[in-house]
Design a protein around this motif. Structure first.
Motif, PDB file in Angstrom:
ATOM      1  N   PRO A  38      -7.070  15.729   2.544  1.00 25.33           N
ATOM      2  CA  PRO A  38      -6.965  14.783   3.665  1.00 25.33           C
ATOM      3  C   PRO A  38      -8.241  13.966   3.828  1.00 25.33           C
ATOM      4  N   THR A  39      -8.086  12.677   4.102  1.00 22.93           N
ATOM      5  CA  THR A  39      -9.243  11.802   4.307  1.00 22.93           C
ATOM      6  C   THR A  39      -9.536  11.553   5.780  1.00 22.93           C
ATOM      7  N   GLY A  40      -8.611  11.949   6.676  1.00 22.84           N
ATOM      8  CA  GLY A  40      -8.799  11.686   8.097  1.00 22.84           C
ATOM      9  C   GLY A  40      -8.380  10.296   8.505  1.00 22.84           C
ATOM     10  N   LYS A  41      -7.652   9.596   7.654  1.00 23.23           N
ATOM     11  CA  LYS A  41      -7.161   8.251   7.963  1.00 23.23           C
ATOM     12  C   LYS A  41      -5.694   8.169   7.573  1.00 23.23           C
ATOM     13  N   PHE A  42      -4.968   7.257   8.187  1.00 21.44           N
ATOM     14  CA  PHE A  42      -3.586   7.020   7.792  1.00 21.44           C
ATOM     15  C   PHE A  42      -3.586   6.149   6.531  1.00 21.44           C
ATOM     16  N   ALA A  43      -3.090   6.701   5.430  1.00 19.61           N
ATOM     17  CA  ALA A  43      -3.073   5.971   4.159  1.00 19.61           C
ATOM     18  C   ALA A  43      -1.893   6.476   3.339  1.00 19.61           C
ATOM     19  N   ASN A  44      -0.697   6.029   3.691  1.00 21.74           N
ATOM     20  CA  ASN A  44       0.514   6.470   3.012  1.00 21.74           C
ATOM     21  C   ASN A  44       0.887   5.502   1.894  1.00 21.74           C
ATOM     22  N   SER A  45       1.451   6.041   0.829  1.00 24.24           N
ATOM     23  CA  SER A  45       1.878   5.190  -0.276  1.00 24.24           C
ATOM     24  C   SER A  45       3.008   5.861  -1.042  1.00 24.24           C
ATOM     25  N   VAL A  46       3.829   5.029  -1.670  1.00 25.39           N
ATOM     26  CA  VAL A  46       4.865   5.510  -2.589  1.00 25.39           C
ATOM     27  C   VAL A  46       4.746   4.704  -3.878  1.00 25.39           C
ATOM     28  N   ARG A  47       5.207   5.304  -4.960  1.00 23.99           N
ATOM     29  CA  ARG A  47       5.090   4.637  -6.254  1.00 23.99           C
ATOM     30  C   ARG A  47       6.257   5.038  -7.150  1.00 23.99           C
ATOM     31  N   PHE A  48       6.746   4.040  -7.872  1.00 24.95           N
ATOM     32  CA  PHE A  48       7.801   4.282  -8.852  1.00 24.95           C
ATOM     33  C   PHE A  48       7.321   3.771 -10.207  1.00 24.95           C
ATOM     34  N   THR A  49       7.518   4.594 -11.237  1.00 26.96           N
ATOM     35  CA  THR A  49       7.093   4.238 -12.589  1.00 26.96           C
ATOM     36  C   THR A  49       8.254   4.441 -13.557  1.00 26.96           C
ATOM     37  N   THR A  50       8.461   3.458 -14.413  1.00 28.91           N
ATOM     38  CA  THR A  50       9.461   3.576 -15.460  1.00 28.91           C
ATOM     39  C   THR A  50       8.846   3.093 -16.764  1.00 28.91           C
ATOM     40  N   GLY A  51       9.573   3.301 -17.859  1.00 26.29           N
ATOM     41  CA  GLY A  51       9.015   2.871 -19.131  1.00 26.29           C
ATOM     42  C   GLY A  51       9.837   3.334 -20.310  1.00 26.29           C
ATOM     43  N   SER A  52       9.227   3.263 -21.471  1.00 28.28           N
ATOM     44  CA  SER A  52       9.898   3.643 -22.708  1.00 28.28           C
ATOM     45  C   SER A  52      10.364   5.095 -22.650  1.00 28.28           C
ATOM     46  N   TYR A  53      11.366   5.389 -23.456  1.00 23.29           N
ATOM     47  CA  TYR A  53      11.907   6.735 -23.609  1.00 23.29           C
ATOM     48  C   TYR A  53      12.458   7.291 -22.297  1.00 23.29           C
ATOM     49  N   ASN A  54      13.103   6.396 -21.525  1.00 20.40           N
ATOM     50  CA  ASN A  54      13.762   6.786 -20.278  1.00 20.40           C
ATOM     51  C   ASN A  54      12.816   7.469 -19.290  1.00 20.40           C
ATOM     52  N   LEU A  55      11.590   6.981 -19.215  1.00 23.28           N
ATOM     53  CA  LEU A  55      10.662   7.489 -18.215  1.00 23.28           C
ATOM     54  C   LEU A  55      11.121   7.064 -16.828  1.00 23.28           C
ATOM     55  N   PHE A  56      11.192   8.011 -15.936  1.00 26.01           N
ATOM     56  CA  PHE A  56      11.591   7.746 -14.560  1.00 26.01           C
ATOM     57  C   PHE A  56      10.777   8.668 -13.674  1.00 26.01           C
ATOM     58  N   ARG A  57       9.935   8.099 -12.809  1.00 19.37           N
ATOM     59  CA  ARG A  57       8.960   8.900 -12.054  1.00 19.37           C
ATOM     60  C   ARG A  57       8.775   8.321 -10.663  1.00 19.37           C
ATOM     61  N   GLY A  58       8.808   9.187  -9.660  1.00 13.30           N
ATOM     62  CA  GLY A  58       8.549   8.767  -8.289  1.00 13.30           C
ATOM     63  C   GLY A  58       7.450   9.613  -7.669  1.00 13.30           C
ATOM     64  N   GLU A  59       6.592   8.960  -6.874  1.00 11.37           N
ATOM     65  CA  GLU A  59       5.475   9.657  -6.227  1.00 11.37           C
ATOM     66  C   GLU A  59       5.382   9.240  -4.766  1.00 11.37           C
ATOM     67  N   ALA A  60       4.909  10.136  -3.930  1.00 13.47           N
ATOM     68  CA  ALA A  60       4.578   9.817  -2.544  1.00 13.47           C
ATOM     69  C   ALA A  60       3.263  10.499  -2.191  1.00 13.47           C
ATOM     70  N   ASP A  61       2.372   9.766  -1.557  1.00 18.88           N
ATOM     71  CA  ASP A  61       1.083  10.283  -1.096  1.00 18.88           C
ATOM     72  C   ASP A  61       1.006   9.987   0.401  1.00 18.88           C
ATOM     73  N   LEU A  62       1.147  11.015   1.223  1.00 17.47           N
ATOM     74  CA  LEU A  62       1.216  10.865   2.673  1.00 17.47           C
ATOM     75  C   LEU A  62      -0.040  11.479   3.277  1.00 17.47           C
ATOM     76  N   ASP A  63      -0.914  10.640   3.781  1.00 12.31           N
ATOM     77  CA  ASP A  63      -2.243  11.042   4.236  1.00 12.31           C
ATOM     78  C   ASP A  63      -2.402  10.603   5.680  1.00 12.31           C
ATOM     79  N   GLY A  64      -2.684  11.530   6.591  1.00  9.41           N
ATOM     80  CA  GLY A  64      -2.745  11.123   7.987  1.00  9.41           C
ATOM     81  C   GLY A  64      -3.389  12.142   8.895  1.00  9.41           C
ATOM     82  N   VAL A  65      -3.206  11.936  10.198  1.00  5.38           N
ATOM     83  CA  VAL A  65      -3.864  12.695  11.259  1.00  5.38           C
ATOM     84  C   VAL A  65      -2.809  13.352  12.136  1.00  5.38           C
ATOM     85  N   LEU A  66      -2.981  14.662  12.359  1.00  6.50           N
ATOM     86  CA  LEU A  66      -2.108  15.368  13.292  1.00  6.50           C
ATOM     87  C   LEU A  66      -2.733  15.478  14.675  1.00  6.50           C
ATOM     88  N   VAL A  67      -4.019  15.799  14.720  1.00  5.42           N
ATOM     89  CA  VAL A  67      -4.763  15.862  15.977  1.00  5.42           C
ATOM     90  C   VAL A  67      -5.974  14.964  15.818  1.00  5.42           C
TER      91      VAL A  67
END
Length: 719
Positions: free
Chosen positions: A165-194
């Protein structure tokens, strides 16, 4: 070209919080966090991570340490440790062998250990290849590093620092595709609870599926990695990280074999049969750390890691039919394995002043217990022959092992029991004199450790006797600031590893393997620290290597003597950072002369060390337009050259282990907006046959191809 099919495999359940952004209270061990404009690329890092314990900027550190940021990995569209992270560091190189599972990295003439968050997590066939979805940075520490450990190879190690955690709101998602039927999804959810830094969270998710350039090969991977940082007081920071990784694949490494030379088969050929058992790997790890500020800048830190690794699979190997050099007889083996690591560290660090002299002190205790158990039993059925030039798939399933064969049988003949256990005490004083112009490092570590590896059922009733050793290893370093951005350094450090062998007259050899490094270097920051350069020369000695004795002196019975020695000499240079506005550059070169200098067999003298490459040169250039019609667009290009390569097969190999030169090329275009980015990368642009391999004692050639020309497209969104 096969038709590209895109299936749905994206991530679900996204978390979002609508709280106001606040700066948080950071402990002394929180990693360097840099906030820059949207077009800025962070290639140069000024500090090592807190997980390496030391309190010294890289410029002033009396050792060659190279850090690779997550920004570099994103720009290069790298997905895991086996895909080219090493090209960002002088002399480091991947050596293919079962690289669908783990990273086999060589540097300074030998294989190096894997650390994660400052803890040695190396094991047989593990840990699982680190995925970039959880990597914040990768640090390459060259040579022995007494501030981290004194057991291991003197070549060094690489340290994977996971995202926190970095202590800041910094959310992101990513999709990657490519040769040889590459299919990849990512999510990075960074934030503050208190708010106000009391409780922060971060969740990293990844799911991927891809085929291969070879037939009958597919890999699926899932990662779930939540972490929290809790600060009950302004002086106390607790961080907990959990990583779950699931991996399923057809084969650990797509080896090809031939009697007609390397690369004599089509790059798409595969000897694996679709009916052979697939392998599933489940890897769980838990990292806990507590930082307690005591007074002024004194901090007490404690961290613990637990890792649980499980393999459920099989493997195959083959030997050629004596009557037909084109027929490979494949045999099947079980591959059931479990690995468990318990690692504990606690240490105190801070500063003391004696007059005008400043002492930066670290003192602590390390404990490690790493175990690995496996069943490598061979299947009695078979063999399963194939013609390597006319491969026919579809082995009769009724002739293959039943499900009962694939179990971890502790009574099996090839049940393997191995592990490493150690206790270590360490103290270091970095003495800063003359207003920190001159820094002298004096340190020592005492480690008592034991290693063992045996097949107990091959010798029933014989106990497993561990290889034990206890050693004090000193460390002396000096660094001098010629001016505020230019320093010179020297270092002497040692390491050891317990080992045993059978000596003359059945005596037990217990002398440990020992290594030492002498190194000198220059470091300089340029143009206000925007980019830096490092130059180092070194000599590493690996001593007490077990070699064959003269059996005539032992009534014809083979025995060993601990008198072998390897020497690695070389120099390295690294240039990294923003050369001019918008232009980032990584250029490095290493010359490594690693060879055997002492052996009872004169024919082995001068033989290059396994896995070495005498010349490695890498270049990566990235430029992003910041104004005009092209604003936000970027172009990138890079290459890696390796010359004088040697296979990993070993100095006792009967055949020549030299490999041809290697030249890989990459080119990319990208676009970055406020919340949106697109990156397209073309790899192996020249479509060369790139491979690593070895030559067996029977004269056969074995190798693994890298991918032919291939592309990737990544799309990211920040919110």
């Amino acid at each position: 070209m096969k038709k590209l099919t895109i299936g749905a495999a994206l991530l679900t359940t996204m978390l979002s919080f609508a709280q106001e952004k606040k700066d948080t209270i950071k402990s002394n061990d929180i990693e360097e966090i840099v906030v820059n404009g949207r077009y800025y690329q962070k290639y140069k890092l000024n500090e090592v991570s807190g997980s390496l314990r030391i309190q010294t900027p890289i410029l002033e550190l009396p050792q060659n340490v190279q850090s690779v940021s997550s920004q570099v990995l994103a720009d290069q569209l790298t997905l895991n440790m086996s895909e080219g992270i090493v090209r960002n560091v002088s002399g480091a190189r991947k050596v293919e062998h079962w690289d669908n599972v783990y990273s086999n990295v060589f540097m300074r003439g030998a294989g190096i250990a894997t650390f994660m968050n400052g803890m040695n997590v190396s094991s047989t066939w593990g840990p699982i290849n680190p995925d970039v979805s959880i990597i914040d940075r990768v640090e390459f520490v060259k040579g022995p590093a007494g501030f981290m450990g004194s057991m291991g190879d003197p070549a060094g190690f690489y340290n994977v620092v996971t995202k926190k955690p970095t202590g800041k709101f910094a959310n992101s998602v990513r999709f990657t595709t490519g040769s040889y039927n590459l299919f990849r999804g990512e999510a990075d959810l960074d934030g503050v609870l208190v708010k106000d830094g009391v409780l922060d969270y971060r969740i990293n998710l990844m799911g991927s599926s891809n085929k291969s350039w070879v037939e009958n090969d597919k890999t699926s991977k899932i990662i779930v990695a939540p972490s929290i940082t809790f600060r009950p007081t302004k002086t106390t920071t607790f961080t907990a990280q959990y990583n779950y990784q699931y991996l399923k694949f057809n084969q650990p490494g797509a080896y090809l074999m031939s009697n007609d030379g390397y690369a004599s088969l089509n790059v798409h050929t595969n000897f694996n049969d679709p009916n052979f058992k697939q392998t599933e790997v489940k890897d769980q790890s838990l990292f806990l750390s507590l930082d307690q500020k005591l007074f002024k800048d004194w901090v007490w830190s404690t961290q613990y890691a637990y890792m649980d690794l499980n393999y459920d699979g099989g493997s195959w190997w083959g030997t050629f039919d004596p009557a037909n050099k084109n027929v490979l007889n494949r045999t099947l083996s079980n591959w059931q394995a479990k690995g468990k690591n318990h690692i504990f560290q606690t240490y105190l660090r801070g500063t003391l002043n004696t007059g005008n002299i400043v002492h930066k002190i670290i003192a602590g205790f390390d404990y490690g217990d790493r175990k690995y158990n496996a069943d490598f039993s061979s299947f009695a059925g078979g063999p399963f022959p194939i013609d390597i030039y006319n491969v026919n798939y579809g082995v009769d399933p009724s002739k293959l092992p039943s499900a009962d064969f694939y179990t971890l049988n502790t009574s099996a003949p090839f049940y393997n029991d191995q592990g490493v256990k150690y206790n270590s005490y360490y103290a270091q004083d970095q003495i800063e004199m003359f207003d920190n112009k001159l820094r002298l490092t004096l340190a020592g570590r005492y480690t008592s450790g034991k290693t063992y590896s045996a097949y107990p059922n091959l010798s029933p009733g014989a106990p497993i006797v561990p290889d034990t050793a206890g050693e004090f290893t000193p460390r002396v370093g000096i660094s001098y600031s010629i001016n505020k951005d230019f320093s010179a350094y020297g270092i002497y450090d040692k390491t050891f590893t317990p080992q045993s062998g059978t000596g003359i007259n059945q005596t037990k050899i217990t002398d440990p393997f020992r290594g030492q490094n002498i190194e000198f270097g220059l470091k300089k920051d340029w143009f206000g620290g925007k980019w830096n350069s490092t130059f180092a020369v070194y000599e590493i000695r690996r001593q007490n290597i077990l070699v064959a004795g003269n059996s005539n002196e032992n009534s014809g019975v083979a025995f060993q003597v601990p008198t072998g020695e390897q020497r690695a000499r070389g120099f390295e240079t690294d240039i990294k950072g923003e050369i001019i506005k918008g232009l980032n550059l990584i250029i490095n070169y290493a010359y490594t002369d690693a060879k055997t200098v002492k052996d009872t067999d004169p024919a082995r003298l001068g033989v290059q060390s396994p896995g070495n490459a005498k010349n490695v040169q890498n270049t990566w250039i990235s430029y992003r337009f910041e104004n005009g019609l092209m604003k936000g667009f970027g172009i990138s290009a890079g290459y890696q050259y390796q010359g004088g390569r040697q296979s990993w097969f070993g100095v006792s190999a009967k055949k020549d282990q030299s490999l041809p030169d290697y030249f890989d090329t990459n080119f990319g275009v990208s676009y970055v907006a406020k919340k949106f980015d697109v990156n397209f990368m073309l790899n192996n642009v020249l479509n060369r046959k790139l491979y690593s391999g070895y030559r067996g004692d029977g004269g056969e050639y074995a190798w693994i191809y890298n991918a032919p020309r291939n592309w990737r497209l990544s799309i990211g969104y920040k919110f």
